[in-house]
Design a protein around this motif. Structure first.
Motif, PDB file in Angstrom:
ATOM      1  N   LEU A 115      21.180 -63.475  34.529  1.00  0.00           N
ATOM      2  CA  LEU A 115      20.002 -62.778  33.998  1.00  0.00           C
ATOM      3  C   LEU A 115      20.171 -61.266  34.118  1.00  0.00           C
ATOM      4  O   LEU A 115      19.872 -60.513  33.189  1.00  0.00           O
ATOM      5  CB  LEU A 115      18.772 -63.246  34.772  1.00  0.00           C
ATOM      6  CG  LEU A 115      17.426 -63.072  34.111  1.00  0.00           C
ATOM      7  CD1 LEU A 115      17.352 -63.921  32.848  1.00  0.00           C
ATOM      8  CD2 LEU A 115      16.316 -63.450  35.062  1.00  0.00           C
ATOM      9  N   LEU A 116      20.672 -60.834  35.268  1.00  0.00           N
ATOM     10  CA  LEU A 116      20.877 -59.395  35.475  1.00  0.00           C
ATOM     11  C   LEU A 116      21.942 -58.856  34.515  1.00  0.00           C
ATOM     12  O   LEU A 116      21.771 -57.778  33.941  1.00  0.00           O
ATOM     13  CB  LEU A 116      21.289 -59.132  36.929  1.00  0.00           C
ATOM     14  CG  LEU A 116      20.188 -59.307  37.970  1.00  0.00           C
ATOM     15  CD1 LEU A 116      20.747 -59.173  39.369  1.00  0.00           C
ATOM     16  CD2 LEU A 116      19.078 -58.279  37.759  1.00  0.00           C
ATOM     17  N   ALA A 117      23.006 -59.615  34.344  1.00  0.00           N
ATOM     18  CA  ALA A 117      24.082 -59.183  33.435  1.00  0.00           C
ATOM     19  C   ALA A 117      23.561 -59.085  32.007  1.00  0.00           C
ATOM     20  O   ALA A 117      23.821 -58.109  31.301  1.00  0.00           O
ATOM     21  CB  ALA A 117      25.240 -60.168  33.508  1.00  0.00           C
ATOM     22  N   PHE A 118      22.769 -60.082  31.614  1.00  0.00           N
ATOM     23  CA  PHE A 118      22.170 -60.075  30.277  1.00  0.00           C
ATOM     24  C   PHE A 118      21.267 -58.865  30.105  1.00  0.00           C
ATOM     25  O   PHE A 118      21.266 -58.201  29.069  1.00  0.00           O
ATOM     26  CB  PHE A 118      21.386 -61.378  30.067  1.00  0.00           C
ATOM     27  CG  PHE A 118      20.643 -61.438  28.777  1.00  0.00           C
ATOM     28  CD1 PHE A 118      21.325 -61.464  27.566  1.00  0.00           C
ATOM     29  CD2 PHE A 118      19.251 -61.458  28.754  1.00  0.00           C
ATOM     30  CE1 PHE A 118      20.645 -61.519  26.370  1.00  0.00           C
ATOM     31  CE2 PHE A 118      18.561 -61.511  27.558  1.00  0.00           C
ATOM     32  CZ  PHE A 118      19.255 -61.545  26.363  1.00  0.00           C
ATOM     33  N   GLY A 119      20.510 -58.559  31.171  1.00  0.00           N
ATOM     34  CA  GLY A 119      19.613 -57.402  31.137  1.00  0.00           C
ATOM     35  C   GLY A 119      20.371 -56.107  30.940  1.00  0.00           C
ATOM     36  O   GLY A 119      20.000 -55.269  30.128  1.00  0.00           O
ATOM     37  N   LEU A 120      21.460 -55.957  31.681  1.00  0.00           N
ATOM     38  CA  LEU A 120      22.251 -54.723  31.574  1.00  0.00           C
ATOM     39  C   LEU A 120      22.836 -54.566  30.176  1.00  0.00           C
ATOM     40  O   LEU A 120      22.851 -53.475  29.615  1.00  0.00           O
ATOM     41  CB  LEU A 120      23.380 -54.741  32.606  1.00  0.00           C
ATOM     42  CG  LEU A 120      22.967 -54.463  34.048  1.00  0.00           C
ATOM     43  CD1 LEU A 120      24.143 -54.665  34.991  1.00  0.00           C
ATOM     44  CD2 LEU A 120      22.432 -53.041  34.188  1.00  0.00           C
ATOM     45  N   LEU A 121      23.297 -55.676  29.608  1.00  0.00           N
ATOM     46  CA  LEU A 121      23.908 -55.613  28.276  1.00  0.00           C
ATOM     47  C   LEU A 121      22.868 -55.354  27.195  1.00  0.00           C
ATOM     48  O   LEU A 121      23.084 -54.563  26.287  1.00  0.00           O
ATOM     49  CB  LEU A 121      24.647 -56.918  27.971  1.00  0.00           C
ATOM     50  CG  LEU A 121      25.900 -57.164  28.823  1.00  0.00           C
ATOM     51  CD1 LEU A 121      26.463 -58.548  28.543  1.00  0.00           C
ATOM     52  CD2 LEU A 121      26.958 -56.101  28.526  1.00  0.00           C
ATOM     53  N   SER A 122      21.721 -56.016  27.300  1.00  0.00           N
ATOM     54  CA  SER A 122      20.726 -55.907  26.220  1.00  0.00           C
ATOM     55  C   SER A 122      19.906 -54.634  26.302  1.00  0.00           C
ATOM     56  O   SER A 122      19.243 -54.262  25.361  1.00  0.00           O
ATOM     57  CB  SER A 122      19.793 -57.109  26.219  1.00  0.00           C
ATOM     58  OG  SER A 122      19.080 -57.142  27.427  1.00  0.00           O
ATOM     59  N   LYS A 123      19.935 -53.939  27.458  1.00  0.00           N
ATOM     60  CA  LYS A 123      19.155 -52.706  27.581  1.00  0.00           C
ATOM     61  C   LYS A 123      19.902 -51.503  27.036  1.00  0.00           C
ATOM     62  O   LYS A 123      19.373 -50.405  27.011  1.00  0.00           O
ATOM     63  CB  LYS A 123      18.811 -52.449  29.055  1.00  0.00           C
ATOM     64  CG  LYS A 123      17.566 -53.176  29.530  1.00  0.00           C
ATOM     65  CD  LYS A 123      16.315 -52.450  29.133  1.00  0.00           C
ATOM     66  CE  LYS A 123      15.080 -53.165  29.658  1.00  0.00           C
ATOM     67  NZ  LYS A 123      13.848 -52.585  29.150  1.00  0.00           N
ATOM     68  N   GLY A 124      21.128 -51.682  26.627  1.00  0.00           N
ATOM     69  CA  GLY A 124      21.920 -50.550  26.140  1.00  0.00           C
ATOM     70  C   GLY A 124      21.251 -49.841  24.980  1.00  0.00           C
ATOM     71  O   GLY A 124      20.733 -50.479  24.078  1.00  0.00           O
ATOM     72  N   GLU A 125      21.224 -48.508  25.016  1.00  0.00           N
ATOM     73  CA  GLU A 125      20.553 -47.760  23.956  1.00  0.00           C
ATOM     74  C   GLU A 125      21.345 -47.845  22.660  1.00  0.00           C
ATOM     75  O   GLU A 125      22.568 -48.014  22.671  1.00  0.00           O
ATOM     76  CB  GLU A 125      20.429 -46.299  24.378  1.00  0.00           C
ATOM     77  CG  GLU A 125      19.381 -46.090  25.449  1.00  0.00           C
ATOM     78  CD  GLU A 125      19.361 -44.663  25.940  1.00  0.00           C
ATOM     79  OE1 GLU A 125      20.082 -43.828  25.342  1.00  0.00           O
ATOM     80  OE2 GLU A 125      18.644 -44.385  26.892  1.00  0.00           O
ATOM     81  N   THR A 126      20.607 -47.703  21.549  1.00  0.00           N
ATOM     82  CA  THR A 126      21.271 -47.667  20.259  1.00  0.00           C
ATOM     83  C   THR A 126      22.081 -46.389  20.183  1.00  0.00           C
ATOM     84  O   THR A 126      21.569 -45.310  20.432  1.00  0.00           O
ATOM     85  CB  THR A 126      20.213 -47.662  19.146  1.00  0.00           C
ATOM     86  OG1 THR A 126      19.309 -48.703  19.401  1.00  0.00           O
ATOM     87  CG2 THR A 126      20.852 -47.830  17.789  1.00  0.00           C
ATOM     88  N   LYS A 127      23.328 -46.536  19.854  1.00  0.00           N
ATOM     89  CA  LYS A 127      24.176 -45.351  19.741  1.00  0.00           C
ATOM     90  C   LYS A 127      24.544 -45.180  18.272  1.00  0.00           C
ATOM     91  O   LYS A 127      25.027 -46.105  17.628  1.00  0.00           O
ATOM     92  CB  LYS A 127      25.454 -45.536  20.556  1.00  0.00           C
ATOM     93  CG  LYS A 127      25.231 -45.592  22.059  1.00  0.00           C
ATOM     94  CD  LYS A 127      25.728 -44.303  22.709  1.00  0.00           C
ATOM     95  CE  LYS A 127      25.808 -44.395  24.216  1.00  0.00           C
ATOM     96  NZ  LYS A 127      24.542 -44.522  24.890  1.00  0.00           N
ATOM     97  N   ILE A 128      24.288 -43.985  17.744  1.00  0.00           N
ATOM     98  CA  ILE A 128      24.759 -43.696  16.395  1.00  0.00           C
ATOM     99  C   ILE A 128      25.621 -42.447  16.483  1.00  0.00           C
ATOM    100  O   ILE A 128      25.420 -41.606  17.357  1.00  0.00           O
ATOM    101  CB  ILE A 128      23.607 -43.509  15.385  1.00  0.00           C
ATOM    102  CG1 ILE A 128      22.626 -42.425  15.851  1.00  0.00           C
ATOM    103  CG2 ILE A 128      22.880 -44.810  15.127  1.00  0.00           C
ATOM    104  CD1 ILE A 128      21.671 -41.991  14.762  1.00  0.00           C
ATOM    105  N   ALA A 129      26.572 -42.358  15.587  1.00  0.00           N
ATOM    106  CA  ALA A 129      27.498 -41.224  15.635  1.00  0.00           C
ATOM    107  C   ALA A 129      27.746 -40.718  14.224  1.00  0.00           C
ATOM    108  O   ALA A 129      27.483 -41.426  13.241  1.00  0.00           O
ATOM    109  CB  ALA A 129      28.804 -41.665  16.271  1.00  0.00           C
ATOM    110  N   VAL A 130      28.221 -39.497  14.152  1.00  0.00           N
ATOM    111  CA  VAL A 130      28.591 -38.917  12.856  1.00  0.00           C
ATOM    112  C   VAL A 130      29.618 -39.828  12.196  1.00  0.00           C
ATOM    113  O   VAL A 130      30.555 -40.286  12.847  1.00  0.00           O
ATOM    114  CB  VAL A 130      29.152 -37.490  13.055  1.00  0.00           C
ATOM    115  CG1 VAL A 130      29.792 -36.971  11.780  1.00  0.00           C
ATOM    116  CG2 VAL A 130      28.041 -36.556  13.523  1.00  0.00           C
ATOM    117  N   GLY A 131      29.403 -40.121  10.912  1.00  0.00           N
ATOM    118  CA  GLY A 131      30.303 -41.020  10.189  1.00  0.00           C
ATOM    119  C   GLY A 131      29.739 -42.427  10.059  1.00  0.00           C
ATOM    120  O   GLY A 131      30.157 -43.186   9.200  1.00  0.00           O
ATOM    121  N   ASP A 132      28.779 -42.758  10.928  1.00  0.00           N
ATOM    122  CA  ASP A 132      28.134 -44.079  10.832  1.00  0.00           C
ATOM    123  C   ASP A 132      27.162 -44.088   9.653  1.00  0.00           C
ATOM    124  O   ASP A 132      26.620 -43.037   9.286  1.00  0.00           O
ATOM    125  CB  ASP A 132      27.308 -44.374  12.094  1.00  0.00           C
ATOM    126  CG  ASP A 132      28.189 -44.661  13.299  1.00  0.00           C
ATOM    127  OD1 ASP A 132      29.404 -44.826  13.109  1.00  0.00           O
ATOM    128  OD2 ASP A 132      27.646 -44.703  14.424  1.00  0.00           O
TER     129      ASP A 132
END
Lengths: 172, 170
Positions: free
Chosen positions: A18-35
């Motif tokens: 559950l904790l591992a899932f939480g850490l993975l799913s809480k990741g912020e949306t990252k956008i970058a130039v070129g996307d």
């Protein structure tokens, strides 16, 4: 291993999972130039009507995320209006997206600071999340093919538009 | 029938004007009270149950510019006589579902809903197994009739027991 030990082991495993899932799913949306720019059909502001960034394919689009309660957004609005007026003949537009706001306040803001360029409204912070936004205002220059050419997490002024945005558009 | 006609003959002209003035004043003062809808909830009750989505805290604790505008929005709806559910619906329409102090039904927040259900299911399973085992062990320990007869005192022991018990006969 006894049944009790097995049960305890499974419980510990479930908590770790559950904790591992939480850490993975809480990741912020990252956008970058070129996307590709995050896009969605949104209600127009003021209503009625709907719109999206994709409607301006073939043009440079300066996407501006703003809210009525944001003081820098008030200072930025006339700057963006001037930029829009100067460049709208050259396949360039500004597109405002109102976020984290209520519609009445957003409309009052536009009455007070008439922008002239098209405006959309995102309910809540859904679009801010899509842009990986950390606050307002934020600005994103979108190429005619829909890819991000510049990400600026803060207000823009005339100097910034002249020195950072205009060369990208003119260079194309 | 005019006011003047209704009271003509009962009061002198000056008294007519005075009564008319008092009645009009009373109507003017009472009008806003009649026009304003009675509040069905309070601003504090709402602010204690909804979030400032940007701040990530309850609205009643938030002091950010966005929270202040949200509080004004809530106060306006309460003054219009909207109930708690209506105000919350309007808040969701304006600020999205994250305005409710409820975890999202996706991502990690989903565990807020799943964990209690999972815990309840585990508790039910553990309890069921415990009860079954307890009942089974209870049955195993219960002596049969022949076992009870075999365990009963025999010979001298039985006589002594009978004699001891006879002292207590009433």
């Amino acid at each position: 291993m006894s049944a009790r030990s097995l049960l305890a082991f499974l419980a510990v495993l479930a908590v770790i999972g559950l904790l591992a899932f939480g850490l993975l799913s809480k990741g912020e949306t990252k956008i970058a130039v070129g996307d590709p720019v995050p896009d969605k059909v949104l209600p127009a502001l003021p209503a009625p009507g709907r719109g999206s960034i994709a409607e301006y394919r073939g043009k440079w689009v300066l996407v501006n995320l703003w809210a009525s309660w944001c003081v820098p957004c008030r200072q930025e609005a006339p700057v963006l209006q001037r930029f829009y007026r100067r460049n709208r003949q050259d396949d360039t537009t500004v597109l405002g997206i109102n976020v984290q706001d209520n519609e009445d306040d957003a409309r009052a803001f536009l009455r007070e600071h008439p922008t002239g360029y098209p405006q959309l409204r995102s309910v809540g912070d859904e679009r801010s999340a899509a842009f990986g936004s950390t606050g307002v205002p934020e600005n994103f220059l979108v190429e005619p093919d829909g890819d991000l050419a510049l990400i600026w997490r803060g207000p823009v002024d005339d100097q910034f538009l002249r020195e950072r945005v205009a060369p990208l558009i003119e260079g194309s | 029938m005019s006011f003047r006609c209704a009271f003509s003959g009962l009061l002198p002209d000056k008294a007519h004007r005075y009564v008319l003035f008092v009645l009009i004043a009373a109507l003017v003062l009472a009008a806003p009270a009649v026009a304003a809808p009675a509040p069905q909830t309070t601003v504090n009750a709402i602010e204690a149950e909804v979030m400032c989505p940007i701040c990530g805290t309850l609205l009643e604790l938030a002091e950010s510019p966005q929270a202040k505008r949200e509080k004004v929005f809530v106060a306006k709806l309460v003054a219009e006589g909207k109930g708690k559910a209506e105000v919350k619906d309007a808040l969701v329409a304006q600020y999205g579902p994250s305005v409710l102090a409820l975890p999202k039904a996706s991502g990690f927040d989903l565990s807020a809903y799943l964990v209690p259900i999972l815990a309840l299911a585990i508790a039910v399973v553990v309890l069921t197994f415990s009860v079954l085992r307890w009942r089974r062990s209870g049955r195993d320990e219960e002596p049969s009739a022949s076992q009870a007869a075999a365990d009963a005192p025999q010979g001298e022991d039985a006589e002594r027991l009978e004699a001891d018990l006879s002292h207590y006969d009433l």
